[in-house]
Design a protein around this motif. Structure first.
Motif, short mmCIF file in Angstrom:
data_model
loop_
_atom_site.label_atom_id
_atom_site.label_comp_id
_atom_site.label_asym_id
_atom_site.label_seq_id
_atom_site.Cartn_x
_atom_site.Cartn_y
_atom_site.Cartn_z
N LEU A 63 0.83 -1.20 0.00
CA LEU A 63 0.00 0.00 0.00
C LEU A 63 0.86 1.25 0.00
CD1 LEU A 63 -2.89 1.06 0.06
CD2 LEU A 63 -2.79 1.01 2.56
N LEU A 64 1.96 1.22 0.75
CA LEU A 64 2.89 2.35 0.75
C LEU A 64 3.47 2.56 -0.65
CD1 LEU A 64 4.67 4.51 2.06
CD2 LEU A 64 6.21 2.69 2.81
N HIS A 65 3.84 1.48 -1.30
CA HIS A 65 4.36 1.56 -2.67
C HIS A 65 3.32 2.18 -3.61
CE1 HIS A 65 6.09 0.44 -6.49
NE2 HIS A 65 5.09 -0.37 -6.75
N THR A 66 2.08 1.72 -3.52
CA THR A 66 1.03 2.25 -4.39
C THR A 66 0.75 3.71 -4.10
OG1 THR A 66 0.03 0.03 -4.44
CG2 THR A 66 -1.33 1.86 -5.20
N ALA A 67 0.71 4.08 -2.82
CA ALA A 67 0.48 5.48 -2.45
C ALA A 67 1.58 6.39 -2.98
CB ALA A 67 0.39 5.60 -0.93
N SER A 68 2.81 5.89 -2.96
CA SER A 68 3.93 6.70 -3.46
C SER A 68 3.79 6.92 -4.97
CB SER A 68 5.27 6.04 -3.14
OG SER A 68 5.47 4.86 -3.90
N LEU A 69 3.28 5.93 -5.69
CA LEU A 69 3.06 6.08 -7.13
C LEU A 69 1.95 7.10 -7.40
CD1 LEU A 69 3.23 2.37 -8.40
CD2 LEU A 69 5.05 4.08 -8.37
N VAL A 70 0.92 7.09 -6.57
CA VAL A 70 -0.17 8.06 -6.71
C VAL A 70 0.37 9.48 -6.57
CG1 VAL A 70 -2.25 8.96 -5.57
CG2 VAL A 70 -2.03 6.50 -6.00
N HIS A 71 1.20 9.70 -5.55
CA HIS A 71 1.79 11.02 -5.36
C HIS A 71 2.77 11.36 -6.49
CE1 HIS A 71 1.03 11.97 -0.81
NE2 HIS A 71 -0.05 12.01 -1.54
N ASP A 72 3.57 10.39 -6.91
CA ASP A 72 4.54 10.64 -7.98
C ASP A 72 3.83 11.09 -9.26
OD1 ASP A 72 6.47 9.81 -6.24
OD2 ASP A 72 6.92 7.92 -7.26
N ASP A 73 2.71 10.46 -9.56
CA ASP A 73 1.98 10.80 -10.79
C ASP A 73 1.45 12.23 -10.73
OD1 ASP A 73 2.45 8.35 -11.96
OD2 ASP A 73 0.57 7.47 -11.26
N VAL A 74 1.06 12.68 -9.55
CA VAL A 74 0.60 14.06 -9.39
C VAL A 74 1.77 15.02 -9.63
CG1 VAL A 74 -0.30 15.79 -7.79
CG2 VAL A 74 -1.28 13.49 -7.82
N VAL A 75 2.91 14.71 -8.98
CA VAL A 75 4.09 15.57 -9.11
C VAL A 75 4.56 15.64 -10.56
CG1 VAL A 75 6.53 15.81 -8.47
CG2 VAL A 75 4.85 15.19 -6.73
N ASP A 76 4.55 14.48 -11.24
CA ASP A 76 5.05 14.41 -12.62
C ASP A 76 4.01 14.87 -13.65
OD1 ASP A 76 7.34 13.34 -11.53
OD2 ASP A 76 6.78 11.27 -11.95
N GLY A 77 2.76 15.02 -13.20
CA GLY A 77 1.71 15.34 -14.17
C GLY A 77 1.44 14.20 -15.13
N ALA A 78 1.70 12.97 -14.69
CA ALA A 78 1.54 11.80 -15.55
C ALA A 78 0.06 11.50 -15.78
CB ALA A 78 2.21 10.58 -14.92
N LEU A 79 -0.28 11.17 -17.01
CA LEU A 79 -1.67 10.88 -17.36
C LEU A 79 -1.96 9.39 -17.51
CD1 LEU A 79 -2.30 13.73 -19.96
CD2 LEU A 79 -2.80 13.71 -17.50
N SER A 80 -0.91 8.58 -17.60
CA SER A 80 -1.11 7.12 -17.69
C SER A 80 0.03 6.40 -17.02
CB SER A 80 -1.23 6.68 -19.15
OG SER A 80 -0.01 6.87 -19.83
N ARG A 81 -0.26 5.20 -16.56
CA ARG A 81 0.75 4.31 -15.97
C ARG A 81 0.37 2.89 -16.34
NH1 ARG A 81 4.63 4.19 -11.98
NH2 ARG A 81 4.28 6.38 -11.38
#
Length: 325
Positions: A78-96
């Motif tokens: 869950l920590l790993h997934t949460a970090s990806l959620v935050h990373d995508d916001v920071v990076d402005g990523a639209l897909s993963r």
């Protein structure tokens, strides 16, 4: 007992991975409808669950207490997934991985709050292990992950970083959490201090190799399998190991530099940089470094007696080196 698809990878703990899935599924059961929709989306994609599997495998080497190991495995995932959620916001990523990111579906600000909620859930979950030392290790891993991500974001489009700085960054960004999985599982398994340290070294080395291979695949991977375009890291300004080695070995008239400074035809400059890297020796040189980390990981396993769990840990090194997505 029915064989699961994970059996070849995780051997003696494959059947018990369903318990981790049950815990992660329970997180979605909330009364607030908007939060439930966001959790459903964020937790929908299921990967190989490497991190919780490592918790169970290292715990399996000692006192295999699933009442403690499963909450830690779920907390780390869950920590790993949460970090990806935050990373995508920071990076402005639209897909993963070929799916819309949570921030692409929902508002950026509310997605940050979702990540915070998931972090809090992970922290509560790890306390269920009843181990203060494991809870402390979990907190330290989160600190290292945040430091690694901050360093990466601060270094965007910075060609002044070197390989040692890159290794420090991925040590925090990726390897720290995988080391937390193997060390935490060993502690909960009641293993002696020497073995716990060996398994921490194993996890850290495996994590370093995992991230290096991931960065290599950003140049060599299949876009359909990866779920993102080739060269995504470079496009976002992140110079990973192949790019750093290329900058070191070919400093003059370097296509990475031309891409970073280009005002027009950036797509062409990007393709030029990717092509030059693929035509050089730096991909193989990067793989050599990944292989060296796997050798360190396997050497750390030498202290362990023969067991199915030990064999699985050794095999995971080959899986990391040979993966394609």
């Amino acid at each position: 007992m029915t064989q699961t698809p994970l059996k070849p990878l995780y051997g003696p703990v494959a059947e018990d991975m369903i318990l981790v899935e049950d815990v992660l599924e329970s997180i979605k059961q909330v009364e607030l409808a908007p939060l439930k929709r966001m959790l459903d989306h964020a937790l929908e994609a299921r990967g190989k669950r490497l991190r919780p599997a490592l918790v169970l495998l290292t715990g399996n080497l000692g006192d295999y207490n699933l009442n403690k190991l499963v909450p830690l495995g779920a907390a780390i995932e869950l920590l790993h997934t949460a970090s990806l959620v935050h990373d995508d916001v920071v990076d402005g990523a639209l897909s993963r991985r070929g799916r819309p990111t949570t921030n692409a579906v929902f508002d950026n600000a509310i997605t940050v709050l979702l990540g915070d909620y998931m972090f809090a859930n992970a922290a509560e979950m790890v306390t269920r292990t009843g181990s203060l030392s494991v809870t402390r290790l979990f907190a330290l891993a989160l600190m290292k992950m945040t430091s690694g991500e901050l360093d990466q974001d601060a270094a965007a489009f910075d060609m002044g970083k070197d390989v040692q700085q890159y290794l420090w960054r991925i040590g925090g960004k990726t390897a720290a959490l995988i080391a937390n999985a193997t060390e935490g599982g060993a502690v909960l398994g009641g293993l002696d201090e020497k073995t716990v340290e060996a398994l921490r070294t194993y996890g850290y080395s495996l994590g370093m190799a995992f991230q290096i291979v991931d960065d290599i695949l950003d140049y060599t991977g299949d876009e359909e399998l990866m779920g993102k375009p080739v060269g995504s890291d470079l496009l976002e300004g992140t110079v990973t190991l192949p790019g750093l080695l290329f900058l070191e070995r070919y400093p003059r008239n370097n296509p990475i530099k031309r891409f970073f400074t280009a005002r027009r035809e950036r797509h062409l400059r990007l393709q030029e940089a990717i092509g030059a890297i693929l035509a050089s020796d730096v991909i193989e040189a990067s793989m050599d470094i990944a292989r060296d980390y796997i050798r360190r990981a396997n050497a750390a396993l030498d202290v362990l007696p023969a067991s199915d769990a030990k064999d699985c840990l050794a095999d995971l090194g080959e899986y990391v080196l040979n993966r394609r997505s």
